[in-house]
Motif scaffolding. Structure first.
Motif, mmCIF file in Angstrom:
data_model
loop_
_atom_site.group_PDB
_atom_site.id
_atom_site.type_symbol
_atom_site.label_atom_id
_atom_site.label_comp_id
_atom_site.label_asym_id
_atom_site.label_seq_id
_atom_site.Cartn_x
_atom_site.Cartn_y
_atom_site.Cartn_z
ATOM 1 N N ARG A 296 0.823 -1.225 0.000
ATOM 2 C CA ARG A 296 0.000 0.000 0.000
ATOM 3 C C ARG A 296 0.849 1.264 0.000
ATOM 4 O O ARG A 296 0.409 2.301 -0.484
ATOM 5 N N LYS A 297 2.083 1.164 0.537
ATOM 6 C CA LYS A 297 2.987 2.314 0.517
ATOM 7 C C LYS A 297 3.360 2.649 -0.931
ATOM 8 O O LYS A 297 3.328 3.806 -1.340
ATOM 9 N N TYR A 298 3.706 1.631 -1.710
ATOM 10 C CA TYR A 298 4.135 1.876 -3.098
ATOM 11 C C TYR A 298 2.970 2.104 -4.050
ATOM 12 O O TYR A 298 3.089 2.839 -5.014
ATOM 13 N N VAL A 299 1.870 1.384 -3.822
ATOM 14 C CA VAL A 299 0.734 1.441 -4.766
ATOM 15 C C VAL A 299 -0.554 1.726 -3.978
ATOM 16 O O VAL A 299 -1.388 0.835 -3.783
ATOM 17 N N PRO A 300 -0.731 2.981 -3.538
ATOM 18 C CA PRO A 300 -1.833 3.279 -2.622
ATOM 19 C C PRO A 300 -3.224 2.964 -3.187
ATOM 20 O O PRO A 300 -4.122 2.603 -2.435
ATOM 21 N N ASN A 301 -3.384 3.069 -4.495
ATOM 22 C CA ASN A 301 -4.713 2.821 -5.054
ATOM 23 C C ASN A 301 -4.935 1.400 -5.531
ATOM 24 O O ASN A 301 -5.807 1.142 -6.350
ATOM 25 N N CYS A 302 -4.146 0.471 -5.001
ATOM 26 C CA CYS A 302 -4.264 -0.893 -5.512
ATOM 27 C C CYS A 302 -5.469 -1.610 -4.922
ATOM 28 O O CYS A 302 -6.049 -1.175 -3.928
ATOM 29 N N THR A 303 -5.834 -2.712 -5.553
ATOM 30 C CA THR A 303 -6.786 -3.636 -4.938
ATOM 31 C C THR A 303 -5.977 -4.840 -4.446
ATOM 32 O O THR A 303 -4.906 -5.135 -4.994
ATOM 33 N N ILE A 304 -6.498 -5.503 -3.422
ATOM 34 C CA ILE A 304 -5.805 -6.676 -2.882
ATOM 35 C C ILE A 304 -6.808 -7.823 -2.767
ATOM 36 O O ILE A 304 -7.906 -7.642 -2.239
ATOM 37 N N THR A 305 -6.421 -8.969 -3.308
ATOM 38 C CA THR A 305 -7.291 -10.148 -3.240
ATOM 39 C C THR A 305 -6.491 -11.305 -2.638
ATOM 40 O O THR A 305 -5.256 -11.241 -2.556
ATOM 41 N N THR A 306 -7.204 -12.349 -2.238
ATOM 42 C CA THR A 306 -6.515 -13.411 -1.486
ATOM 43 C C THR A 306 -7.226 -14.758 -1.599
ATOM 44 O O THR A 306 -8.343 -14.828 -2.128
ATOM 45 N N ASP A 307 -6.564 -15.794 -1.114
ATOM 46 C CA ASP A 307 -7.173 -17.125 -0.944
ATOM 47 C C ASP A 307 -7.095 -17.478 0.543
ATOM 48 O O ASP A 307 -6.089 -17.170 1.194
ATOM 49 N N ILE A 308 -8.144 -18.134 1.037
ATOM 50 C CA ILE A 308 -8.184 -18.495 2.460
ATOM 51 C C ILE A 308 -8.720 -19.927 2.601
ATOM 52 O O ILE A 308 -9.658 -20.317 1.906
ATOM 53 N N ILE A 309 -8.119 -20.659 3.524
ATOM 54 C CA ILE A 309 -8.619 -22.007 3.839
ATOM 55 C C ILE A 309 -9.176 -21.990 5.258
ATOM 56 O O ILE A 309 -8.506 -21.499 6.175
ATOM 57 N N VAL A 310 -10.383 -22.517 5.458
ATOM 58 C CA VAL A 310 -10.884 -22.685 6.831
ATOM 59 C C VAL A 310 -10.901 -24.170 7.179
ATOM 60 O O VAL A 310 -11.071 -25.027 6.314
ATOM 61 N N GLY A 311 -10.671 -24.453 8.461
ATOM 62 C CA GLY A 311 -10.782 -25.825 8.931
ATOM 63 C C GLY A 311 -9.547 -26.670 8.687
ATOM 64 O O GLY A 311 -9.642 -27.901 8.603
ATOM 65 N N PHE A 312 -8.383 -26.036 8.585
ATOM 66 C CA PHE A 312 -7.133 -26.810 8.544
ATOM 67 C C PHE A 312 -7.059 -27.629 9.835
ATOM 68 O O PHE A 312 -7.537 -27.177 10.882
ATOM 69 N N PRO A 313 -6.475 -28.851 9.800
ATOM 70 C CA PRO A 313 -6.451 -29.692 11.001
ATOM 71 C C PRO A 313 -5.948 -28.921 12.237
ATOM 72 O O PRO A 313 -4.928 -28.239 12.161
ATOM 73 N N GLY A 314 -6.684 -29.030 13.315
ATOM 74 C CA GLY A 314 -6.275 -28.378 14.564
ATOM 75 C C GLY A 314 -6.690 -26.924 14.652
ATOM 76 O O GLY A 314 -6.382 -26.264 15.654
ATOM 77 N N GLU A 315 -7.371 -26.381 13.644
ATOM 78 C CA GLU A 315 -7.782 -24.967 13.691
ATOM 79 C C GLU A 315 -8.820 -24.793 14.804
ATOM 80 O O GLU A 315 -9.903 -25.376 14.766
ATOM 81 N N THR A 316 -8.483 -23.994 15.798
ATOM 82 C CA THR A 316 -9.406 -23.740 16.906
ATOM 83 C C THR A 316 -10.286 -22.543 16.563
ATOM 84 O O THR A 316 -10.013 -21.818 15.603
ATOM 85 N N GLU A 317 -11.288 -22.319 17.395
ATOM 86 C CA GLU A 317 -12.147 -21.145 17.221
ATOM 87 C C GLU A 317 -11.286 -19.866 17.248
ATOM 88 O O GLU A 317 -11.493 -18.945 16.459
ATOM 89 N N GLU A 318 -10.296 -19.874 18.139
ATOM 90 C CA GLU A 318 -9.408 -18.712 18.244
ATOM 91 C C GLU A 318 -8.581 -18.502 16.959
ATOM 92 O O GLU A 318 -8.455 -17.370 16.470
ATOM 93 N N ASP A 319 -8.050 -19.597 16.431
ATOM 94 C CA ASP A 319 -7.297 -19.500 15.168
ATOM 95 C C ASP A 319 -8.193 -18.932 14.079
ATOM 96 O O ASP A 319 -7.787 -18.073 13.290
ATOM 97 N N PHE A 320 -9.419 -19.462 14.033
ATOM 98 C CA PHE A 320 -10.336 -19.000 12.993
ATOM 99 C C PHE A 320 -10.632 -17.509 13.167
ATOM 100 O O PHE A 320 -10.699 -16.760 12.190
ATOM 101 N N GLU A 321 -10.792 -17.087 14.409
ATOM 102 C CA GLU A 321 -11.059 -15.654 14.631
ATOM 103 C C GLU A 321 -9.881 -14.787 14.182
ATOM 104 O O GLU A 321 -10.069 -13.666 13.707
ATOM 105 N N ASP A 322 -8.672 -15.326 14.296
ATOM 106 C CA ASP A 322 -7.503 -14.608 13.759
ATOM 107 C C ASP A 322 -7.656 -14.396 12.248
ATOM 108 O O ASP A 322 -7.277 -13.360 11.709
ATOM 109 N N THR A 323 -8.172 -15.419 11.577
ATOM 110 C CA THR A 323 -8.399 -15.299 10.127
ATOM 111 C C THR A 323 -9.459 -14.232 9.850
ATOM 112 O O THR A 323 -9.287 -13.351 9.005
#
Ligand code: SAH
Ligand code: SF4
Ligand code: F3S
Length: 446
Positions: A296-323
Motif C-alpha cells: 500500500r505504501k508503493y501502490v496506494p490505489n491498488c486492490t488486494i485479493t486473497t485465498d483463504i482455507i478454513v478448517g485446517f487440522p487443529g484450527e481452533t475457534e481462536e485461530d479462525f477468529e484470527d483469520t
C-alpha cells in the motif's frame, strides 16, 4: 477427407485453462475442428484438477459418463489429462477402462505426437497408454495456439511448485519448479500482440520464484519490466504470488510500470501464525501484514485479493477468529474461500484433530459474510469514478455489455445504441456498486 471433431472439458485453475488451449492448438494442427457437444466428437480431452475432493468427485462423474459415448462410438479417443491423471495413473485406468490415453502434466506439448502414435496402432491392437513421468523435460510449445479469448492471453512463465504447503497436492502433481526462458516468454507475447491480444496474465504456482532455477536474482521483477516494454501490451496481470517470496522489487515494478495492473493477489490462507507454521507457509501473520503495508505504501490505489482455507487440522475457534480479524483488518477487495479438503499423500492429511465438516461449513459462512461486507465497501468507493474497462461481451440482457477494470472488477453498462467489439476500451462512470459487480454508463474518454 471426412471432418474430424474434438471436444475439451476443462476443470481447475488458469494453468489448466492454458494447457487446454495448447491441446486445442495441437488438435487443430492435425485438422480437427472444435465441437461443443462431446457426444459428436472423435477426440475428447478431459483436463482434470485434484486440488480438492469436491473437484475430483465431479470430474470422476464426468469421466464415468463418457463410457456410454465410447460404447456408441468405439473409434472415439478419450484422453484424461492434468493433475488427477498425474496423481492416479494406472488406478484411474482400472476404474475407467474406457479411457484411451492418460496424460500427466508434463506432456502437454507432446500431445500431438502421442495422439498420432496412438492412432497409428490400428484396430484391436490399440492399447491404453499412460504417460505420467513427471521428471521428463517439458517441451516448449512452438505450434499453433487456440485461445479462448480474442484479446486476453494466458502465458505460463513457469511450471511446478517447490513449496509443499502441507495441505496441498499441487507439488506432487506438477513437479518441481521449472522456469521458461525470458526470450521464449517475450516471443510468445509478441506473437500474441501481432494476433490482436492486449491483456496478458503471466501464470505460475509461485511467480515470485520465477528464474530461481537459473540462479538469477529478482528475475520476476525483471520479467515484468521487460513485458511492460513490449509495444501493444496494454494490461499485465500475474498469478499467483506467495507472500513469503513477494519482493520489494516486484512491488516497485508494479508501481512504476504503466501496463502492470494494480491488483495484488496474495493468498494468506490463515490469519493464525501457528496454523501458518503447520501449513509450512514460511511467514507469520505479522509478516503478512507488513507485506500488505509495503504494497500500500508503493501502490496506494491498488486492490488486494486473497485465498483463504478454513478448517485446517487443529484450527481452533481462536485461530479462525484470527483469520476473520485479518480479513476485516486488510479489507480485501475479494477472497477465494475454501473448506480444507484432505488430500491423501500430503502431510496435513495425517495430522490429528481434523475439523468436523459442520464446523468447517459454519466458519466458511462467517468468513464469506465478513468478506462480502469488504467487497461491497471497496466497490462503493468507486461510485462517481470513471473506470477503464476492456469490453468482454453482452450480458444476459443483450442491451447491456460487461467487461473488466484493470483490477479485474466486473462492470456492466447499457449499450444505448452503441456497438462494441470484445477487447474495446470503454470508460464507464460508476453509479451502482454491488458485492460482485459495478454498474454505470459509458462516457467519453475519462
Ligand atoms: N499456487 C497457488 C494456488 C494453489 S491452489 C498458491 O499458492 O496460492 C489455489 C488455492 O486452493 C490455494 O491458494 C488454497 O487456498 C486452496 N487449496 C489448496 N489445497 C487445498 C486443500 N487441500 N483444501 C482446500 N483448499 C486448498
Ligand atoms: Fe500449493 Fe503452496 Fe505450491 Fe500454492 S505454493 S501450489 S498452495 S504448495
Ligand atoms: Fe487443480 Fe492442478 Fe490447478 S490440482 S488447481 S488444476 S495445478
Amino acid at each position: 477427407m471426412e471432418e474430424k471433431y474434438y471436444s475439451l472439458l476443462n476443470y481447475g485453475c488458469q494453468m489448466n485453462e492454458s494447457d487446454t488451449e495448447h491441446y486445442a492448438g495441437q488438435l487443430e494442427e492435425l485438422g480437427y475442428k472444435a465441437i461443443a457437444d462431446f457426444h459428436d466428437a472423435d477426440v475428447i480431452i478431459v483436463n482434470t484438477c485434484c486440488v480438492r475432493e469436491s473437484a475430483e468427485k465431479k470430474i470422476a462423474g464426468k469421466i464415468g459418463e463418457l463410457k456410454a459415448v465410447k460404447t456408441k462410438n468405439p473409434e472415439l479417443v478419450i484422453c484424461v489429462a492434468g493433475c488427477m491423471a498425474q496423481k492416479d495413473g494406472d488406478k484411474l485406468i482400472k476404474k475407467h477402462p474406457h479411457v484411451d490415453l492418460l496424460l500427466g502434466t508434463a506432456y502437454v506439448n507432446d500431445f500431438k505426437q502421442i495422439l498420432l502414435d496412438y492412432l497409428a496402432e490400428r484396430g484391436n491392437k490399440r492399447r491404453t497408454r499412460v504417460y505420467d513421468d513427471l521428471t521428463i523435460h517439458q517441451s516448449e510449445f512452438e505450434g499453433k495456439m487456440v485461445r479462448q479469448s480474442k484479446f486476453e492471453a494466458w502465458i505460463p512463465i513457469m511450471y511446478g511448485c517447490n513449496n509443499f504447503c502441507t495441505y496441498c497436492i499441487v507439488p506432487y502433481v506438477r513437479g518441481r519448479e521449472r522456469s521458461r526462458s525470458m526470450e521464449n516468454i517475450v516471443a510468445e507475447i509478441e506473437a500474441a500482440v501481432a494476433d490482436g491480444y492486449k491483456e496478458f496474465t503471466l501464470l505460475g504456482q509461485n511467480v515470485n520464484s520465477y528464474g530461481k532455477d537459473f540462479g538469477e536474482k529478482d528475475a520476476f521483477a525483471k520479467l515484468l519490466r521487460r513485458v511492460n516494454e513490449i509495444p501493444g501490451v496494454d494490461r499485465i496481470h500475474y498469478m499467483t504470488s506467495h507472500p513469503r517470496d513477494m519482493s520489494e522489487e516486484v512491488i516497485k515494478a508494479v508501481a512504476e510500470c504503466e501496463h502492470i495492473c494494480e491488483n495484488f493477489h496474495v493468498p494468506f490462507q490463515s490469519g493464525s501464525t501457528e496454523i501458518l507454521r503447520r501449513m509450512n507457509r514460511g511467514y507469520s501473520r505479522e509478516k503478512y501484514l507488513e507485506l500488505i503495508a509495503l504494497i500500500r505504501k508503493y501502490v496506494p490505489n491498488c486492490t488486494i485479493t486473497t485465498d483463504i482455507i478454513v478448517g485446517f487440522p487443529g484450527e481452533t475457534e481462536e485461530d479462525f477468529e484470527d483469520t476473520l480479524n485479518l480479513v476485516k483488518e486488510v479489507g480485501f477487495d475479494a477472497a477465494f474461500t475454501f473448506i480444507y479438503s484432505k488430500r491423501s499423500g500430503t502431510p496435513a492429511a495425517k495430522m490429528d484433530n481434523q475439523v468436523p465438516l459442520d464446523v468447517k461449513k459454519a466458519r466458511l459462512n462467517r468468513l464469506m459474510e465478513a468478506q462480502n461486507i469488504n467487497s461491497l465497501k471497496c466497490n462503493e468507493k468507486l461510485i462517481g469514478q470513471v473506470v477503464e474497462v476492456l469490453a468482454e461481451g453482452p450480458s444476459k440482457n443483450k442491451d447491456v455489455w460487461n467487461g473488466r477494470t484493470r483490477t479485474g472488477k466486473l462492470v456492466l453498462w447499457p449499450l444505448e445504441g452503441k456497438t462494441y467489439q470484445a477487447g474495446d476500451k470503454v470508460y464507464v462512470k460508476i453509479d451502482t456498486a454491488q458485492t460482485w459487480l459495478l454498474k454505470g454508463k459509458a462516457v467519453d474518454n475519462g
